[in-house]
Design an enzyme around this catalytic site. Structure first.
Site, PDB file in Angstrom:
ATOM      1  N   GLU A 164       0.912  -1.251   0.008  1.00 50.78           N
ATOM      2  CA  GLU A 164       0.025  -0.048  -0.136  1.00 50.78           C
ATOM      3  C   GLU A 164       0.821   1.224  -0.087  1.00 50.78           C
ATOM      4  O   GLU A 164       0.466   2.224  -0.586  1.00 50.78           O
ATOM      5  CB  GLU A 164      -1.072  -0.123   1.330  1.00 50.78           C
ATOM      6  CG  GLU A 164      -1.963  -1.146   0.996  1.00 50.78           C
ATOM      7  CD  GLU A 164      -3.449  -0.865   2.030  1.00 50.78           C
ATOM      8  OE1 GLU A 164      -3.104  -0.514   3.115  1.00 50.78           O
ATOM      9  OE2 GLU A 164      -4.365  -1.023   1.563  1.00 50.78           O
ATOM     10  N   GLN A 316     -10.609  -4.209  10.997  1.00 49.39           N
ATOM     11  CA  GLN A 316     -11.892  -4.874  11.030  1.00 49.39           C
ATOM     12  C   GLN A 316     -12.095  -5.769  12.344  1.00 49.39           C
ATOM     13  O   GLN A 316     -12.955  -5.539  12.991  1.00 49.39           O
ATOM     14  CB  GLN A 316     -11.997  -5.830   9.802  1.00 49.39           C
ATOM     15  CG  GLN A 316     -13.464  -6.259   9.332  1.00 49.39           C
ATOM     16  CD  GLN A 316     -13.462  -7.393   8.134  1.00 49.39           C
ATOM     17  OE1 GLN A 316     -13.933  -8.306   8.421  1.00 49.39           O
ATOM     18  NE2 GLN A 316     -12.846  -6.920   7.170  1.00 49.39           N
TER      19      GLN A 316
END
Ligand code: NAD
Length: 402
Positions: A164, A316
Site C-alpha cells: 500500500e 476490522q
C-alpha cells in the site's frame, strides 16, 4: 459504580468506549491515550507519501467522549499490574474493576542490525509525517547534488503495508519530482521482500493484478531477497538463497521499514504471557489469568478455527473486538455468562494508490475501481463505528461517489 479503564483510543478502544457509554450502566470510564487525537492507522501510508494530509486521518478524542460518563487522560501507559488491578500512567496510579488493553502495534525489526538507526518507521501519524518530510528533504538535496541516491526510495517488506505504501509513493512521485526538478519516472521506488511470492493470502489472479501495476509503474520489486542489515544509506540483502555470503547493498537516501508489527511493548513490560506483544486470549478475549483484563486488537491473538492460526490483526477485527468487549463487561456485571467471541471476516482489500485496489469481499474477488470504491467505503464505515456521523461528514472519503 464500576470503574472501567480503557488503554488506547484506536479502533478497538474507541469502539468499546462507544458501547459502554451508551449502555446506561452504573459505570465510570477512564480512557487513556498518549495523543489527544484518534488516527486511522490504515491510512498512514498515504500521509507518509504525502497523498493525504495528516489532519484528514485524525480526529479529536474529545469529540467522542461523553464527559458525564468518561474522563479522558492524555498520557503514556507505562505498566499494568493485573494482580493489584492498577495501571501506571506517567506519575499516576489508576485502579480499575475492568481493564481494556487496546494499545496497538509497534514496528518489528526481528533483531536485524541497523534497522532502528538507519531506517524510518511508519507506525503513527508523527512517524508517517516524518517519512514524508524526509522524502521532501531528499528531493531538495537531489536538486543541489544531482546524486541519484536522493531520488531512490526503498520500502522494506512487501506485506499489505509495504504494497500500500509503494502504491501511494507512486502516486506521490509527481509532487516529489516537481521538488527535485525531474520527471516522475525518475523517482526510483524499490520494494525488497524476503519471500518469493508476495501477498500469499490472495489468489494468483489477484497477485498478478498487483504485479501488473507495479510493473507498469516501474516499481522495482525484488522478491526472495531477505534483508540482513541496514547501514547508513543502504539496505543489505541476501541475493541468492543458498549463499549467505552473497550480500548486495542497495544504496538509497530513503529507507522505510515495513516488515511487520508486534503488539505494544507494555504487554511484555507488564509480565503478560505473550509472543511478539500478543497474548493468546480466552474465548471472551480476556487474559488467561485475569477475567477482568480484556486484550484487543494488535495486542491480542485469537485462533481462527478455519486456518488454525491466529487471525491477522486488522482494523476490522479490532472494531469487532471492541464491540464484543464492551458488551461482555456489561454481561459480566449482570452475572450473565459470556458468549465466545466469533469473527467472520468481510474480506480484505489492499489499495495501490487512490484509484487502484484489489482484494476479496465475502467470497468475491474484486479489482480496480470497484475494489477502490469498497476500500473507501470500508474506511468510512470504520470512521462511523469509532467517531459517528460527525467524523464521517468531516473526514470521510467522499471522492468515491464522484
Ligand atoms: P506483514 O507481516 O503482513 O508483512 C511483512 C512482509 O515483510 C512479509 O511479506 C515478510 O515476508 C516481509 N519481511 C519480513 N522480514 C523481512 C526481511 N528481513 N527482509 C525482507 N522482507 C521481510 O506486515 P504488515 O504489512 O505490516 O501488516 C501487518 C498486519 O496489518 C497484517 O496482519 C496485515 O494483514 C494488516 N494490514 C492490513 C491492511 C489491509 O487490510 N488493507 C493494510 C495494512 C496492514
Amino acid at each position: 459504580m464500576k470503574e472501567i479503564v480503557i488503554l488506547g483510543a484506536g479502533y478497538a478502544g474507541l469502539r468499546a468506549l462507544h458501547v459502554l457509554q451508551k449502555s446506561g450502566a452504573d459505570i465510570h470510564i477512564t480512557l487513556i491515550d498518549r495523543n489527544s487525537y484518534h488516527y486511522e492507522s490504515t491510512s498512514l501510508h498515504e500521509v507518509a507519501a504525502g497523498t493525504q494530509k495528516d489532519e484528514k486521518i485524525c480526529y479529536d478524542i474529545k469529540d467522542v467522549v461523553d464527559t458525564k460518563k468518561t474522563t479522558f487522560i492524555q498520557g503514556n501507559v507505562e505498566k499494568i499490574d493485573s494482580d493489584k488491578k492498577e495501571v501506571y500512567v506517567d506519575q499516576q496510579t489508576l485502579p480499575y474493576d475492568y481493564l481494556i488493553v487496546a494499545l496497538g502495534f509497534q514496528s518489528e525489526s526481528f533483531g536485524i542490525p541497523g534497522v532502528k538507526e538507519n531506517s524510518l518507521e511508519m507506525v503513527d501519524v508523527k512517524t508517517a509525517d516524518q517519512v514524508h518530510k524526509h522524502i521532501i528533504e531528499q528531493m531538495k538535496q537531489y536538486k543541489e547534488t544531482k546524486n541519484e541516491e536522493y531520488l531512490r526510495i526503498v520500502v522494506c517488506g512487501a506485506g499489505f503495508t509495504g504494497i500500500e505504501l509503494v502504491g501511494a509513493l507512486v502516486e506521490g512521485s509527481k509532487a516529489f519530482a516537481d521538488i527535485a526538478g525531474v520527471k516522475p519516472e525518475d523517482i526510483q521506488i524499490y520494494c525488497v521482500e524476503a519471500v518469493d511470492k508476495i501477498l500469499p493470502m490472495f489468489s494468483d489472479k489477484l497477485g498478478q493484478y498487483c504485479l501488473k501495476y507495479l510493473d507498469k509503474w516501474d516499481v522495482k520489486l525484488l522478491t526472495g531477497k531477505p534483508i540482513k542489515k541496514v547501514e547508513p544509506g543502504a539496505v543489505v540483502y541476501q541475493n541468492s538463497k543458498d549463499n549467505e555470503n552473497d550480500l548486495v547493498a542497495l544504496n538509497a537516501k530513503t529507507i522505510i521499514w515495513t516488515t511487520g508489527v508486534s503488539g505494544s511493548h507494555v504487554i511484555g513490560d507488564s509480565g503478560f504471557e505473550e509472543r511478539r506483544g500478543r497474548v493468546m486470549v480466552k474465548p471472551n478475549l480476556t487474559d488467561p489469568k485475569h477475567d477482568d483484563v480484556y486484550l484487543l486488537g494488535d495486542v491480542s491473538a485469537v485462533m481462527d478455527p478455519s486456518s488454525n492460526r491466529p487471525y491477522p490483526t486488522t482494523a476490522q477485527i479490532a472494531l469487532k473486538m471492541g464491540s464484543y468487549a464492551g458488551k461482555d463487561i456489561l454481561n459480566q456485571m449482570k452475572g450473565k455468562p459470556s458468549e465466545p467471541f466469533s469473527f467472520k471476516s468481510l474480506g480484505s482489500v489492499a489499495s495501490i494508490g487512490n484509484t487502484h485496489a484489489f482484494g476479496v469481499v465475502g467470497k468475491t474477488e474484486v479489482t480496480a475501481y470497484p475494489a477502490s470504491f469498497i476500500k473507501k467505503a470500508i474506511m468510512d464505515r470504520s470512521l462511523f463505528e469509532t467517531g459517528g456521523i460527525k467524523e464521517v461528514m468531516s473526514k470521510g472519503r467522499f471522492d468515491l461517489y464522484h
